[in-house]
Enzyme design. Structure first.
Site, PDB file in Angstrom:
ATOM      1  N   ASN A 259       0.614  -1.228  -0.084  1.00  0.00           N
ATOM      2  CA  ASN A 259       0.154  -0.095   0.194  1.00  0.00           C
ATOM      3  C   ASN A 259       0.760   1.327   0.019  1.00  0.00           C
ATOM      4  O   ASN A 259       0.535   2.324   0.236  1.00  0.00           O
ATOM      5  CB  ASN A 259      -0.806  -0.013   1.306  1.00  0.00           C
ATOM      6  CG  ASN A 259      -1.879  -1.133   1.108  1.00  0.00           C
ATOM      7  OD1 ASN A 259      -1.618  -2.171   1.785  1.00  0.00           O
ATOM      8  ND2 ASN A 259      -2.721  -1.353   0.521  1.00  0.00           N
TER       9      ASN A 259
ATOM     10  N   MET B 203       1.144   6.819   0.482  1.00  0.00           N
ATOM     11  CA  MET B 203       0.267   5.678   0.971  1.00  0.00           C
ATOM     12  C   MET B 203      -1.008   5.798   0.775  1.00  0.00           C
ATOM     13  O   MET B 203      -1.500   6.874   0.693  1.00  0.00           O
ATOM     14  CB  MET B 203       0.595   5.939   2.558  1.00  0.00           C
ATOM     15  CG  MET B 203      -0.024   4.790   3.318  1.00  0.00           C
ATOM     16  SD  MET B 203       0.516   4.845   4.986  1.00  0.00           S
ATOM     17  CE  MET B 203       0.552   3.136   5.253  1.00  0.00           C
ATOM     18  N   CYS B 204      -1.597   4.687   0.589  1.00  0.00           N
ATOM     19  CA  CYS B 204      -2.977   4.766   0.038  1.00  0.00           C
ATOM     20  C   CYS B 204      -3.741   4.465   1.250  1.00  0.00           C
ATOM     21  O   CYS B 204      -4.031   3.220   1.722  1.00  0.00           O
ATOM     22  CB  CYS B 204      -3.178   3.407  -1.025  1.00  0.00           C
ATOM     23  SG  CYS B 204      -5.067   3.263  -1.192  1.00  0.00           S
ATOM     24  N   LEU B 205      -4.458   5.536   1.843  1.00  0.00           N
ATOM     25  CA  LEU B 205      -5.237   5.365   3.119  1.00  0.00           C
ATOM     26  C   LEU B 205      -6.510   5.787   2.820  1.00  0.00           C
ATOM     27  O   LEU B 205      -6.812   6.785   2.355  1.00  0.00           O
ATOM     28  CB  LEU B 205      -4.766   6.144   4.273  1.00  0.00           C
ATOM     29  CG  LEU B 205      -3.703   5.738   4.971  1.00  0.00           C
ATOM     30  CD1 LEU B 205      -3.281   6.830   6.009  1.00  0.00           C
ATOM     31  CD2 LEU B 205      -3.748   4.370   5.738  1.00  0.00           C
TER      32      LEU B 205
ATOM     33  N   MET C  10     -12.920   2.228  -4.814  1.00  0.00           N
ATOM     34  CA  MET C  10     -11.649   2.335  -5.018  1.00  0.00           C
ATOM     35  C   MET C  10     -11.157   1.553  -6.362  1.00  0.00           C
ATOM     36  O   MET C  10     -10.185   2.249  -7.112  1.00  0.00           O
ATOM     37  CB  MET C  10     -10.729   1.593  -3.863  1.00  0.00           C
ATOM     38  CG  MET C  10     -10.686   2.237  -2.515  1.00  0.00           C
ATOM     39  SD  MET C  10      -9.372   1.598  -1.724  1.00  0.00           S
ATOM     40  CE  MET C  10      -8.292   2.830  -1.082  1.00  0.00           C
TER      41      MET C  10
END
Lengths: 159, 594
Positions: free
Chosen positions: A79, A88-90, B158
């Site tokens: 991620n 960062m993929c939050l 997503m």
């Protein structure tokens, strides 16, 4: 600049009662909007014993806009982008998921939780995610290797 | 509101349209008044299934009057709610509005609930618009299953940027079939969501279900804006009602966006990509459901298409926060009229609008503001925007309908957005229509009405007491034996209702079939008695006694009461197929689905 008050408050809280494994300080004392975060790798994860340097950037519209989190320390994680940005993929930081009532502390804890439990389905590094799912042992090995190489205390801070 | 009161009594009857075409014309005009009005609204929908020239002609006279009053009310939707209300009550609809009063009466809980509403409305002005919700079901369990769904939803969102087109995504078979996993329907085999919810969430089966539609804009830059519309709110007059959604039509009259009283008025959107009959929302076993009724451009639930073009889908449960999209942008969606409609669903929020610890705390806080040391600030909360204490006297505060409070200064940014008057709570994401609540002055009248109806209820009236007794037992959670016994008693005592209910249920089934199967254009009127073996003996006598009934008030209440026994019966035998009163017909409909 109503945001400054809130940011200062959050910063004070985080400095006083820092969440486990997380240390924060301002990158520049005169600028509330860029934070340096040092995050210890969670136990029982391949990132254990590593200290990761993250940058938390707050928009001036905070808390109405989400902050951004990026890893300055290279990390082998599905991620986190494996480039010089280390973004960062939050989920909670996406514009449509973000709530002004969310706090930086929650963001950081969520980020650390992501180190303990990567979410390969929401990966930004598809290759690592693939490996995480199909060849976990190998993933762990590389992640541990990278942690030792880039995030061990002797080398921490080096991007 | 006028349409609300009419539909309260009439919408089930309008389902009976085919039957009424062979019913004796001697029915008292009094009892027909409601149905006819209602009919005019639903004409566009019903005439495709059941051609009924005599009623169409008959209703045209009344439709003009109701259309007029609707036009009046529409004009006042954003401005003055008072004149809207008075227009309705002094207008030709005055007699149905008394129906409304009597329809409200059978809810025994309404009295103390409304006490709270009255009480709270003093301190919670923002509750006024939601007062109707106070009687809807508390549904803790309907919330609990949502986290997994939310996960799916998020993942779906997503995944969106990766798929170039949502339509393509949703059309792929895999996606469609996975929809079944995410949104188990009432017709699907065992489903914890549906079967479990009534046991925990329906202590008061008579409570009304509320759903609200908000325009949803995709936050991703890639997608074009969807059709803008003002938020729409519906509180079902009875659980058997269905909210039909389709293209806006002049013949339906102007759409009623936010009736202050229960209504199942159809919802129309001014977009060419919306079919005339596009989809339907219904409330079953404490859950809201959506169903595509054979739209050509599709209904999408969280980006998954529910059915093939022109084929009706099965029922899909919907939850708070779900996105329902009608149609796909046509010609690039450049013109407004070709844009798809994206609806953000708000439902199952009643727990939030009922007295609970949280909003009672807030109420106390507000009461104690400025009282100094004696004030009880135990439930004190901070402003989630500035993280400072909210409760200091002489500060400007803003409280949303969900009882979250902020400094006005902090939250003003979220109030004065392009979306105004829609306000989304930054804490719980509940949407509030600010314009609807500021000028809601109907409260007093409604309260009076309610207290009136409550006192009227005290009079010993056999019909009413019959209404009360089955209510608790109608809860599917109670032991089956008890329910069955009660049902039997009900059926013997109230053949009218049982028959009517059977009629209603069958009509809907037929409706579903008709839209599924084009080769059987009008099965409803003729095959109706045969297709309901269990209830057929009640049905004809039931209908006849209804039409010949001299007591119009009894007639009007019948549809409402009718719902309960049927629901308990079907959910007893099979909690998952509440509509399937006549065997495998509904399943046939589903078999056509992907």
């Amino acid at each position: 600049m109503g945001s400054q008050k809130r940011i200062a408050k959050e910063l004070a809280e985080l400095t006083e009662t820092a969440p486990e494994g997380i240390t924060v300080k301002l990158a520049d004392e005169s600028n509330l909007y860029i934070w340096n975060v040092y995050m210890e790798g969670p136990e029982n994860s391949p990132y254990q014993n590593g200290t990761f340097h993250l940058t938390l950037t707050l928009p001036t519209e905070y808390p109405f806009k989400p902050p951004t989190v990026s890893f300055r320390t290279k990390i082998y994680h599905p991620n986190v982008t494996n480039d010089d940005k280390g973004s960062m993929c939050l989920g909670m930081l996406r514009a449509d998921e973000w709530k002004p009532s969310s706090r930086i502390q929650a963001v950081l804890q969520f980020a650390r939780q992501l180190l303990a439990e990567p979410m390969p389905d929401d990966a930004v590094e598809g290759r690592i995610a693939e490996q995480y799912k199909s060849d976990f042992a190998r993933y762990e090995e590389v992640a541990r290797e990278w942690t030792r190489k880039y995030a061990s205390s002797s080398s921490s801070g080096r991007a | 509101m006028s349409t609300a009161s009419v539909s309260a009594s009439a919408s089930p009857s309008s389902n009976l349209l085919p039957s009424s075409s062979f019913s004796p014309p001697s029915a008292s005009s009094d009892s027909r008044l409601g149905p006819l009005r209602r009919l005019s609204q639903l004409r566009a929908y019903t005439q495709h299934h059941f051609s009924s020239p005599q009623h169409t002609a008959a209703s045209s006279s009344s439709s003009s009057s109701s259309a007029n009053s609707q036009r009046v009310s529409r004009r006042h939707t954003l401005g003055n709610r008072v004149s809207w209300f008075s227009a309705a009550s002094t207008g030709p609809e005055s007699s149905p509005s008394t129906v409304e009063t009597s329809n409200r009466a059978p809810c025994p809980e309404s009295e103390h609930q409304s006490t709270f509403a009255r009480y709270s409305s003093v301190f919670f002005p923002s509750y006024r618009g939601l007062e109707l919700d106070l009687r809807s079901q508390p549904s803790p369990s309907t919330e609990s299953p949502s986290p997994p769904l939310r996960n799916e939803t998020r993942r779906d969102i997503m995944a969106r940027p990766r798929g170039s087109s949502q339509a393509v995504d949703a059309r792929s078979n895999g996606e469609v079939s996975s929809a079944g996993n995410i949104h188990p329907s009432a017709l699907e085999s065992p489903d914890p969501v549906v079967s479990e919810s009534p046991s925990t969430s329906s202590p008061r089966p008579k409570q009304k279900a509320t759903i609200r539609f908000f325009p949803h804009q995709d936050s991703h830059a890639s997608s074009r804006p969807s059709l803008p519309f003002i938020p729409i709110s519906r509180t079902l007059p009875s659980d058997s009602c269905v909210i039909r959604v389709g293209r806006y039509s002049e013949r339906d009259g102007l759409p009623v966006a936010n009736p202050t009283e229960p209504s199942d008025a159809p919802v129309g959107f001014k977009s060419k990509v919306v079919s005339r009959k596009h989809c339907e929302f219904m409330y079953l076993n404490g859950q809201w459901h959506v169903k595509d009724v054979g739209s050509s451009s599709g209904t999408f639930l969280n980006h998954m298409r529910l059915s093939q073009p022109n084929i009706a889908s099965r029922l899909y449960t919907i939850k708070d926060g779900d996105i329902v999209q009608l149609g796909i942008d046509f010609r690039g969606g450049e013109e407004m009229i070709f844009r798809c409609v994206r609806i953000r669903i708000e439902c199952n929020r009643s727990w939030q609008q009922q007295p609970n610890e949280f909003n009672k705390n807030t109420e106390n806080l507000i009461k104690n503001l400025g009282k100094g040391d004696t004030a009880d600030y135990s439930g004190c909360r901070e402003c989630s925007i500035c993280l400072g204490s909210v409760l200091r006297p002489y500060q400007c505060l803003f409280m949303a309908a969900c009882a979250h409070v902020w400094h006005y200064k902090c939250v003003s940014r979220l109030i004065h957005t392009p979306d105004y008057p829609m306000f989304q709570c930054p804490n719980c994401r509940a949407y509030t229509d600010l314009s609807a609540e500021v000028d809601d002055t109907n409260d007093l009248e409604e309260e009076e009405e309610e207290s009136k109806s409550a006192s009227a209820e005290d009079k010993p009236e056999s019909a009413r007491s019959e209404t009360h007794t089955p209510q608790p037992e109608a809860n599917p959670a109670t032991p089956p034996s008890q329910t069955a016994g009660d049902e039997r008693r009900l059926e013997t005592r109230l053949p009218v209702e049982a028959g009517l209910a059977a009629n209603i249920e069958n009509m809907r089934l037929q409706d579903l079939d008709a839209s599924d199967d084009n080769s059987a254009p009008l099965p409803a009127p003729t095959s109706n008695p045969d297709s309901a073996p269990s209830n057929s003996n009640h049905e004809i006598p039931g209908w006849q006694s209804l039409t010949q009934s001299p007591s119009s008030s009894h007639t009007r209440q019948a549809p409402l009461r009718a719902e309960t026994p049927v629901r308990s019966e079907s959910s007893d035998e099979n909690p998952l197929t509440p509509l399937n009163d006549s065997g495998p017909l509904a399943l046939d409909g589903r078999a056509a689905m992907p």
